[in-house]
Write a protein that holds these residues in place. Structure first.
Motif, PDB file in Angstrom:
ATOM      1  N   ILE A 128       0.839  -1.209   0.000  1.00 50.99           N
ATOM      2  CA  ILE A 128       0.000   0.000   0.000  1.00 50.99           C
ATOM      3  C   ILE A 128       0.869   1.252   0.000  1.00 50.99           C
ATOM      4  O   ILE A 128       0.656   2.171  -0.798  1.00 50.99           O
ATOM      5  CB  ILE A 128      -0.963  -0.019   1.210  1.00 50.99           C
ATOM      6  CG1 ILE A 128      -1.969  -1.173   1.060  1.00 50.99           C
ATOM      7  CG2 ILE A 128      -1.666   1.328   1.369  1.00 50.99           C
ATOM      8  CD1 ILE A 128      -2.697  -1.535   2.345  1.00 50.99           C
ATOM      9  N   ARG A 129       1.861   1.289   0.872  1.00 50.35           N
ATOM     10  CA  ARG A 129       2.706   2.492   0.985  1.00 50.35           C
ATOM     11  C   ARG A 129       3.566   2.709  -0.252  1.00 50.35           C
ATOM     12  O   ARG A 129       3.772   3.838  -0.667  1.00 50.35           O
ATOM     13  CB  ARG A 129       3.567   2.415   2.247  1.00 50.35           C
ATOM     14  CG  ARG A 129       2.696   2.378   3.502  1.00 50.35           C
ATOM     15  CD  ARG A 129       3.032   3.247   4.652  1.00 50.35           C
ATOM     16  NE  ARG A 129       3.860   4.373   4.480  1.00 50.35           N
ATOM     17  CZ  ARG A 129       4.995   4.580   5.176  1.00 50.35           C
ATOM     18  NH1 ARG A 129       5.413   3.689   6.049  1.00 50.35           N
ATOM     19  NH2 ARG A 129       5.697   5.673   4.985  1.00 50.35           N
ATOM     20  N   PRO A 143      -4.059 -17.323  -4.811  1.00 51.01           N
ATOM     21  CA  PRO A 143      -4.189 -17.088  -6.258  1.00 51.01           C
ATOM     22  C   PRO A 143      -3.989 -15.622  -6.653  1.00 51.01           C
ATOM     23  O   PRO A 143      -3.377 -15.337  -7.689  1.00 51.01           O
ATOM     24  CB  PRO A 143      -5.613 -17.559  -6.578  1.00 51.01           C
ATOM     25  CG  PRO A 143      -5.936 -18.538  -5.494  1.00 51.01           C
ATOM     26  CD  PRO A 143      -5.226 -18.024  -4.270  1.00 51.01           C
ATOM     27  N   THR A 144      -4.454 -14.710  -5.824  1.00 47.98           N
ATOM     28  CA  THR A 144      -4.274 -13.284  -6.116  1.00 47.98           C
ATOM     29  C   THR A 144      -2.801 -12.905  -6.027  1.00 47.98           C
ATOM     30  O   THR A 144      -2.292 -12.182  -6.889  1.00 47.98           O
ATOM     31  CB  THR A 144      -5.098 -12.426  -5.134  1.00 47.98           C
ATOM     32  OG1 THR A 144      -6.473 -12.794  -5.248  1.00 47.98           O
ATOM     33  CG2 THR A 144      -4.939 -10.940  -5.420  1.00 47.98           C
ATOM     34  N   LEU A 163      -0.424  -0.906 -12.299  1.00 47.26           N
ATOM     35  CA  LEU A 163      -0.074  -1.981 -11.374  1.00 47.26           C
ATOM     36  C   LEU A 163      -0.184  -1.501  -9.933  1.00 47.26           C
ATOM     37  O   LEU A 163      -0.773  -2.180  -9.082  1.00 47.26           O
ATOM     38  CB  LEU A 163       1.344  -2.490 -11.652  1.00 47.26           C
ATOM     39  CG  LEU A 163       1.885  -3.506 -10.646  1.00 47.26           C
ATOM     40  CD1 LEU A 163       1.101  -4.815 -10.712  1.00 47.26           C
ATOM     41  CD2 LEU A 163       3.373  -3.756 -10.902  1.00 47.26           C
ATOM     42  N   ALA A 164       0.356  -0.334  -9.654  1.00 46.87           N
ATOM     43  CA  ALA A 164       0.316   0.208  -8.291  1.00 46.87           C
ATOM     44  C   ALA A 164      -1.120   0.408  -7.816  1.00 46.87           C
ATOM     45  O   ALA A 164      -1.453   0.096  -6.664  1.00 46.87           O
ATOM     46  CB  ALA A 164       1.088   1.522  -8.226  1.00 46.87           C
ATOM     47  N   GLU A 165      -1.970   0.912  -8.693  1.00 43.52           N
ATOM     48  CA  GLU A 165      -3.375   1.093  -8.324  1.00 43.52           C
ATOM     49  C   GLU A 165      -4.036  -0.242  -8.000  1.00 43.52           C
ATOM     50  O   GLU A 165      -4.785  -0.353  -7.019  1.00 43.52           O
ATOM     51  CB  GLU A 165      -4.122   1.804  -9.453  1.00 43.52           C
ATOM     52  CG  GLU A 165      -3.730   3.254  -9.615  1.00 43.52           C
ATOM     53  CD  GLU A 165      -4.271   3.903 -10.889  1.00 43.52           C
ATOM     54  OE1 GLU A 165      -5.018   3.237 -11.647  1.00 43.52           O
ATOM     55  OE2 GLU A 165      -3.942   5.075 -11.128  1.00 43.52           O
ATOM     56  N   GLN A 166      -3.764  -1.256  -8.815  1.00 39.33           N
ATOM     57  CA  GLN A 166      -4.324  -2.588  -8.569  1.00 39.33           C
ATOM     58  C   GLN A 166      -3.809  -3.164  -7.249  1.00 39.33           C
ATOM     59  O   GLN A 166      -4.587  -3.686  -6.447  1.00 39.33           O
ATOM     60  CB  GLN A 166      -3.968  -3.539  -9.713  1.00 39.33           C
ATOM     61  CG  GLN A 166      -4.435  -4.967  -9.477  1.00 39.33           C
ATOM     62  CD  GLN A 166      -3.917  -5.954 -10.517  1.00 39.33           C
ATOM     63  OE1 GLN A 166      -3.194  -5.599 -11.441  1.00 39.33           O
ATOM     64  NE2 GLN A 166      -4.285  -7.210 -10.359  1.00 39.33           N
ATOM     65  N   LEU A 167      -2.494  -3.053  -7.022  1.00 39.20           N
ATOM     66  CA  LEU A 167      -1.918  -3.581  -5.788  1.00 39.20           C
ATOM     67  C   LEU A 167      -2.465  -2.854  -4.570  1.00 39.20           C
ATOM     68  O   LEU A 167      -2.766  -3.484  -3.551  1.00 39.20           O
ATOM     69  CB  LEU A 167      -0.387  -3.506  -5.829  1.00 39.20           C
ATOM     70  CG  LEU A 167       0.301  -4.391  -6.862  1.00 39.20           C
ATOM     71  CD1 LEU A 167       1.806  -4.179  -6.829  1.00 39.20           C
ATOM     72  CD2 LEU A 167      -0.052  -5.855  -6.663  1.00 39.20           C
ATOM     73  N   MET A 168      -2.606  -1.544  -4.674  1.00 35.94           N
ATOM     74  CA  MET A 168      -3.145  -0.783  -3.548  1.00 35.94           C
ATOM     75  C   MET A 168      -4.565  -1.245  -3.221  1.00 35.94           C
ATOM     76  O   MET A 168      -4.896  -1.498  -2.060  1.00 35.94           O
ATOM     77  CB  MET A 168      -3.143   0.714  -3.832  1.00 35.94           C
ATOM     78  CG  MET A 168      -3.708   1.531  -2.669  1.00 35.94           C
ATOM     79  SD  MET A 168      -3.794   3.288  -2.989  1.00 35.94           S
ATOM     80  CE  MET A 168      -2.075   3.728  -2.832  1.00 35.94           C
ATOM     81  N   GLU A 169      -5.381  -1.363  -4.237  1.00 34.08           N
ATOM     82  CA  GLU A 169      -6.777  -1.782  -4.030  1.00 34.08           C
ATOM     83  C   GLU A 169      -6.858  -3.193  -3.435  1.00 34.08           C
ATOM     84  O   GLU A 169      -7.561  -3.416  -2.447  1.00 34.08           O
ATOM     85  CB  GLU A 169      -7.509  -1.727  -5.367  1.00 34.08           C
ATOM     86  CG  GLU A 169      -8.970  -2.135  -5.280  1.00 34.08           C
ATOM     87  CD  GLU A 169      -9.642  -2.093  -6.646  1.00 34.08           C
ATOM     88  OE1 GLU A 169     -10.439  -3.003  -6.914  1.00 34.08           O
ATOM     89  OE2 GLU A 169      -9.366  -1.154  -7.427  1.00 34.08           O
TER      90      GLU A 169
END
Length: 180
Positions: A54-55, A161-162, A72-78
């Motif tokens: 997140i950070r 899986p995620t 990618l960052a937006e997906q990982l954050m979410e």
């Protein structure tokens, strides 16, 4: 768990050298030597990896990066925010305190990233994602098999899986990091 923590510390040290960790076992931890993981250890490391994801995604939002890395960052954050919320609910049900800070090796990687800009930042961000996802996958695989608590075991199984999907996306996107 001590072996997992030592392996992640070694990964953090390698991170500082700009080298990639290459092992045949997840994080170089032979399964026969690994101690059974506790729910508290799982929560501490899983929460730290979520917080790191997140950070560092927040760092990406503040820097000039390519659209794929931004996406990618937006997906990982979410997805890591959702994971952290679910982990927090499970931890509260079991009376386990959620850490409010990253583990030292995650904080060290974060601090290193925060000092970088441009392509060097983007390359190191993707390398950090590769490393922390490898760490998380090893942790969640161990937890899915060894944790006594069925809710945490199920959480680990459902999250794997995620994490593996994230790892694939990261591997497709990253370029090899050149030694400094």
């Amino acid at each position: 768990m001590r072996h997992l923590m030592m392996a992640t510390l070694a990964a953090a040290l390698l991170w500082g050298c700009g080298e990639e960790m290459q092992t045949t076992e997840p994080l170089g931890v032979p399964r026969a030597e690994t101690q059974r993981i506790t729910a508290e250890e799982f929560v501490n490391v899983a929460a730290s990896t979520d917080l790191f994801e997140i950070r560092t995604a927040e760092l990406v939002m503040a820097k000039d990066v390519g659209p794929q890395t931004q996406e990618l960052a937006e997906q990982l954050m979410e997805e890591h925010t959702a994971s952290a919320r679910e982990l927090m609910m499970l931890a509260e049900e079991e009376g386990i305190s959620m850490p409010q800070q990253m583990l030292p090796h995650h904080q060290q990687m974060y601090d290193e990233l925060a000092r970088l800009d441009g392509q060097r930042f983007e390359d190191q961000y993707l390398e950090a994602q590769r490393m922390t996802h490898a760490e998380a996958i090893a942790l969640f695989e161990q937890a899915a098999v060894e944790l006594e608590n069925p809710e945490f075991r199920q959480f680990a199984e459902q999250t794997l899986p995620t994490l593996r999907e994230h790892e694939q996306t990261i591997m497709q996107q990253r370029r090899p990091v050149q030694p400094q």
